[in-house]
Structures are given as structure tokens and as C-alpha cells.
Design a protein around this motif. Sequence first.
Motif, short mmCIF file in Angstrom:
data_model
loop_
_atom_site.label_atom_id
_atom_site.label_comp_id
_atom_site.label_asym_id
_atom_site.label_seq_id
_atom_site.Cartn_x
_atom_site.Cartn_y
_atom_site.Cartn_z
N SER B 412 0.84 -1.08 -0.15
CA SER B 412 -0.32 0.13 -0.44
C SER B 412 0.67 1.15 -0.03
N CYS B 413 1.52 1.21 0.26
CA CYS B 413 3.35 2.60 0.69
C CYS B 413 3.13 3.21 -1.09
N ALA B 414 3.16 1.77 -1.30
CA ALA B 414 4.39 2.12 -3.18
C ALA B 414 2.91 3.05 -3.48
N SER B 415 2.26 3.33 -3.30
CA SER B 415 1.14 4.08 -3.96
C SER B 415 0.81 4.96 -3.56
N CYS B 416 1.12 5.20 -2.23
CA CYS B 416 0.48 5.91 -1.20
C CYS B 416 1.30 7.44 -1.47
N ALA B 417 0.33 8.75 -1.60
CA ALA B 417 0.54 9.64 -1.91
C ALA B 417 1.23 9.88 -1.28
N TYR B 418 1.41 10.06 0.12
CA TYR B 418 2.66 10.32 1.96
C TYR B 418 3.60 9.41 2.03
N LYS B 419 3.73 8.56 0.35
CA LYS B 419 5.02 8.11 0.69
C LYS B 419 6.35 8.99 0.65
N PRO B 420 6.15 9.94 -0.15
CA PRO B 420 7.51 10.68 0.04
C PRO B 420 7.26 11.02 1.21
N TYR B 421 6.91 11.41 1.73
CA TYR B 421 6.90 11.95 3.24
C TYR B 421 7.41 10.66 4.44
N CYS B 422 6.91 9.45 4.51
CA CYS B 422 6.43 8.52 5.46
C CYS B 422 7.71 7.44 6.10
N GLY B 423 7.19 6.34 6.52
CA GLY B 423 7.92 5.80 6.61
C GLY B 423 7.30 4.68 7.52
N VAL B 424 7.91 2.95 7.22
CA VAL B 424 7.58 2.42 7.95
C VAL B 424 8.23 1.22 9.28
N CYS B 425 7.89 0.87 10.44
CA CYS B 425 8.33 0.26 11.10
C CYS B 425 8.49 -0.85 11.09
N PRO B 426 9.49 -1.66 10.79
CA PRO B 426 9.45 -3.08 11.40
C PRO B 426 8.87 -4.05 12.40
N VAL B 427 9.65 -3.44 13.38
CA VAL B 427 10.03 -3.57 14.80
C VAL B 427 7.77 -3.19 15.31
N TYR B 428 7.53 -2.14 15.29
CA TYR B 428 5.95 -2.02 15.13
C TYR B 428 4.87 -3.27 14.16
N ASN B 429 5.69 -4.01 12.79
CA ASN B 429 5.11 -5.27 12.46
C ASN B 429 5.04 -5.99 13.33
N TYR B 430 6.64 -6.33 13.60
CA TYR B 430 6.82 -7.70 14.22
C TYR B 430 6.45 -7.55 15.92
N ALA B 431 6.12 -6.59 16.21
CA ALA B 431 5.45 -7.11 17.46
C ALA B 431 3.82 -6.80 17.36
N GLU B 432 2.91 -6.42 16.20
CA GLU B 432 1.75 -6.01 16.40
C GLU B 432 1.00 -7.31 15.23
N HIS B 433 2.10 -7.61 14.42
CA HIS B 433 1.61 -9.19 13.41
C HIS B 433 2.19 -9.95 13.38
N GLY B 434 3.55 -10.14 14.31
CA GLY B 434 4.50 -11.47 13.62
C GLY B 434 4.93 -11.48 12.82
N ASP B 435 5.38 -10.49 12.09
CA ASP B 435 5.66 -10.20 10.67
C ASP B 435 6.06 -8.87 10.31
N LEU B 436 7.87 -8.75 9.36
CA LEU B 436 8.29 -7.60 9.12
C LEU B 436 7.24 -6.49 8.46
N PHE B 437 7.42 -7.35 7.78
CA PHE B 437 5.93 -6.78 6.90
C PHE B 437 4.59 -5.64 7.43
#
Lengths: 153, 477
Positions: B412-437
Motif C-alpha cells: 500500500s505504501c508504494a502507491s500512497c500519496a504520502y509515500k514521499p514523506y512517510c515510513g514504516v516500522c518493522p519492529v512495530y509490525n513484528y510486535a503487532e503481527h509477527g511479521d516485519l512487513f
Amino acid sequence: MVKQERAVRVEVDTAVYPAEAVYAAANTFAGKAFVRLGIKRKGIFVVELGVKPGVGAAGLEGEFYNELLHHALRLKVSARHHALRERIVAQALVSAQLPQGVKPAAGKQEAVDAGLEKEIEKLLKEAESGSYKTDPMGIAVPWEKKHARKPVK
Amino acid sequence: MTLLSCYKPDKTGFFRHRRLAGGYLVTGDTGNFDFLTDREFKDFLSGCVKPGSAVHARLRDAGFLGGGADVTALAAKWRRKNSFLFGGPSLHIVVLTRRCNHACSYCQSGSSASRSGKADMTRPVADRVLDTIFSSPAPALTVEFQGGEPALNWPVLSYMVAAIENRAAKSGKKVIISLVSNLSVMTEARLDFLLKRNVRICTSLDGPQALHNANRPFPGGNSHAMAVKWLKAIKKRTRGGAHGDALVTVTRAALSRWKEMVDEYVKLGTTGIFIRFLNPFGAAKRVWASIGYSAAEYVAFYGKALDYIVELNLSGKSSIMEHSARILLTKILTQGDPNFLDLRSPCGAGIGQMAYDYDGSVFTCDEGRMLAAMGDEAFRIGAAGPGKYGGIMANPALKSVVTASVTDIQVSCASCAYKPYCGVCPVYNYAEHGDLFMHQPGYRCAVYMGMFDHVFKLLRNKKVRGLFEKWANSKPA
């Protein structure tokens, strides 16, 4: 479209929307619904959205179709500009490796451009093959190694 | 189907788009953006924007029209926007102790109330940590002391501050030292020591006394009173408090108290307020049902608080700045990047920051260290010490986190209008979903989307835009 309680079923014609747009839209909805993709017959996707607790089912079908439309447009835009965008990023990365502020001597610009071009091609090939083993920016090289001074004789 | 059928690929440059405030926001890879009405958007897609019109000039200047892209200029812009990629880890977070004298409801750092010094960093470990920090090829470093309450290990804190000064002088590196403290064990002598060495001091101030003390219980003391007392002392001794800063962590109890919260900061005369949402790490995750909230609830709260701050500025009642908005605005309105490590692609983990626990263990980032404090060492990338830097940087966990935080490969990030300004947190993803993505759209994504939506909506107002440009170009204290 068949509506059930807490679930929405949408049929998508791939002659109108590309399959990639269906996948992308389905992913976007994964936060608010349990998504199941299936094929009704050749060229027709069936998307089942099982609404998650705390999310309303009203309007979900329309939202999904809007999302499909936007993703289809994004795919077209992306496909059109993919190569140019890759080239811009490659040139940015390669030029970041050159010492800043160093200007080529008169008559040397062409040689520099040719060298840059070669490096960009190399980087694009590397990206294509997925072999990211090098550290061109030297961010894994310790400061003491990078800035080692020759011993004074 | 109109959007698709009218699109003429040759007529536009690359863009991402998003429905916003009854029209469209379009953005480009270098952070360029424009607002278009529905009609203008359709004209843009079909190549029918009238040459000579204002909208044509805007789209042309922002590089959204097709044909003749200046690759060299765009590459230079991209490089400047992503200059954080080329320097190596510059932020080094050092946990001097896990001990803490507070019992904050949302504590994410794995602090313990223990009085024994077993969870304190020792001088030999501190030396090893400094060896690794100074091995980073980054020419400018920030060393941030955290805890627990780092000042509870004052002997090692003062030792490291002095040692950093020496090492900085020898290596020629520029070093900023920052102390994140609840200020409960601050003394005049300690403050003298820190200010003389230009140590920046950051504390938490969650708003009015009752709210702050409910969030941050301090057995036997008044946390709010201590924070306010020392913030005032820092302000008095430095120009406008240039070395003292405070941030707000928003809990459920604060959602309706946005005005009181802002007023508390205005009353204190701080230059800014840094409003932060809760992350489901550490103690916060265990008590989420009582202190947490949905992304929509936070975004509504943040919108009201930001609107109020803007109103105070435009009416001349205060010149207080909101730092979360400042970070977003620097990314949106300037050619540079504030290097806020949570909003980068790839994120700052390992290649922009490292976190060191009291025992010298090294983690990709502070979030990774927090997870380890909860018993999961997935983001431990080595042990600090001389000659260890190369091995740490080659750690597979670090490489995985870097790869997983590239927004170009998030669906979803790749096509998101906010991609140039945003970022993801793999640790957050891992803590929430057990997945880095990222599993889209998660809580964190929805919070940032909402914040960006609000900031972009406000940017449409000329007066607000003037104020926001000032914020974007300001330097944080």
C-alpha cells in the motif's frame, strides 16, 4: 453483488480492472475486513469481504470499487514511469558516491558522464539481479578504517 | 471509469494521488505536491490543462506535466531528500540503567523499580559502547541517554559525557548529547554540569498536573512539579530554554483535554510542544484497553490540538510550535529532510540509529531494545566493543529490518500519496503481527495517514501555509 450480514461479496471483471488492481485493493481492505479472493469463471474475480468487529458494512462495496479504480490508475501511471524513476534513483545513488564539490577539469566532462553512465547501468543490473552485497556508501566501514592516518615516519 | 478512460500517459509525469477535502492531492517522488479540484484532476489526466493557466504553471513547476524530464536535476533533488542514506548511523541511544523511580502507565522501556544497581551500565561497558558509537562513519553524531531514568546512574552518565567530549575532540566528529530524563533526581550541581557541556535535556510533560501525575506516578513525589521546576530552571539559564524540551505522550484520559494540554505548555513558555501517540509496546500493550485508543480517536484529538495551536499563532497569542507537525512539514515543504528516523525509507534502524542496553547489547533501534526488555531479542544485532562495528552492520537481522522498511516494496505504501514523506516500522509490525512487513492498514499507518490528511488540509489556507513554512524552516531547539 450479494450482501450477507457482516459480509460483502463483490464480482470484478478483469477485462475492466487488471488483476494487480484487485490484489492491491484487497490488501488495502485487509485492515477492516477478512478478505477472500476467488475466481467465479475465467476473467471474473470474486472478492469476499468479511467485515471485522467494529467496522460497518454499509458502503463497503462502493468503497471497494473506488479503491479498485484508483489502484488501476496508479498501476497505469506506475507502468508508464517505472523506467524513468529507476534511472533517477540510480543516478542519485551513483552520484552520491562521487566526492562532493569536485568539478572535472575542462574537457573531462564527457569522460565523467560516460563513467557515471556505466555506474548507473551497473547499479540497475545489480538491482535487477537482487544482489545487494556491496556497501558502496561505506556505511558499514568503521570510522577508524575510513579515516586511518598513515603512521608518521 | 472516467478517471481511467481519460488518462493519457504521455501528458503527465509520475504522480501519486489521494482524495482529499473534496478534491485531489497529487504528490511526486521528490515531495512535490499540488491540490486539484475534481475538474482540474480530470483535465490533468487527459492532458487538457490550458497552457498559460495558473494550474498549468503550478503543475509544470512542480514537475507533474509530461515530457522532457530533467533526470540530472531530479536525481539531485532525490539525493538531497534522501541524504540520510549516505552517512551511517548518527543517532545512538544509550540505556544507562533500567531502573526507574516512576511507574508510568505507558512505559515502553522495560524499566524496573529495583533499587539494586544490577541493571546499571558500568564504566567498562560504557567504554565499549563508546568504541562502537565512535566507529560509526557518520561525521555528526547524537548520543541520547535514556533509561529507566538515566540520571539514577549519574556516575556513569557524567563519565560518558566527559568521555564523549574527549573522543569528539580526538576524532573531529561533531557530537550532540541529549538526556531524556523525568528530572526527578536533578540538582543544581548536575544541571550546571550538563548545561556547561551543552547537553540537551528532554523530559515528559503530559499536560496539567492531574493528568500528568495520573500517567506518570512517582511514588513519594510529584512528577509534574519536578518537571515544571527544572524546565523553568533550564529556561532561565539558557536562551529561551534552548537546551530544554518536553514531549507529551497521549493516553485515553488526555483525548478530551487537548486545550488544557496546549495551555499548560503555553503557560510554561516553551517554544514547542511535541505531541506523540501511544505505541503498543511494553507496559502500554498490557494496559491498552484502559489507556489506548483507536487511530481515528487519536487523529481527531490531534486535529483539535493542532487547530488550536494554529489559532493561537495566527491570533498572536502564542508562537508555540507543534513538533510532530514541524517534522511532517519539513518533509512536505522543504528540499531537505529532518531525518526523523520513524519516517524514512528505509527506516533508521541500524543504518540511522543504534540502541545500546545497559549490558552493552546492541539493537537495531530503541523499539527493538524495548522488545528485548519484554523478552524477545529478535532485533539484537551484537555486543558493543572495539572492532565490533563491522560485524554489527553485517548482522542479518539488521539487513532484514532495512529491507522490510523500504516503502517501495510495501503493497500500500508504494502507491500512497504520502509515500514521499512517510515510513514504516518493522519492529512495530513484528510486535503487532509477527511479521516485519506491514499489514495494511494498521493503527500506525492510520494515525500517520490522518495526521498527513489534517496537515495537508490546513496547508490549503494561505495564512496557515505561511505559518507552516516558518515551522518547516525552523531548527528544533
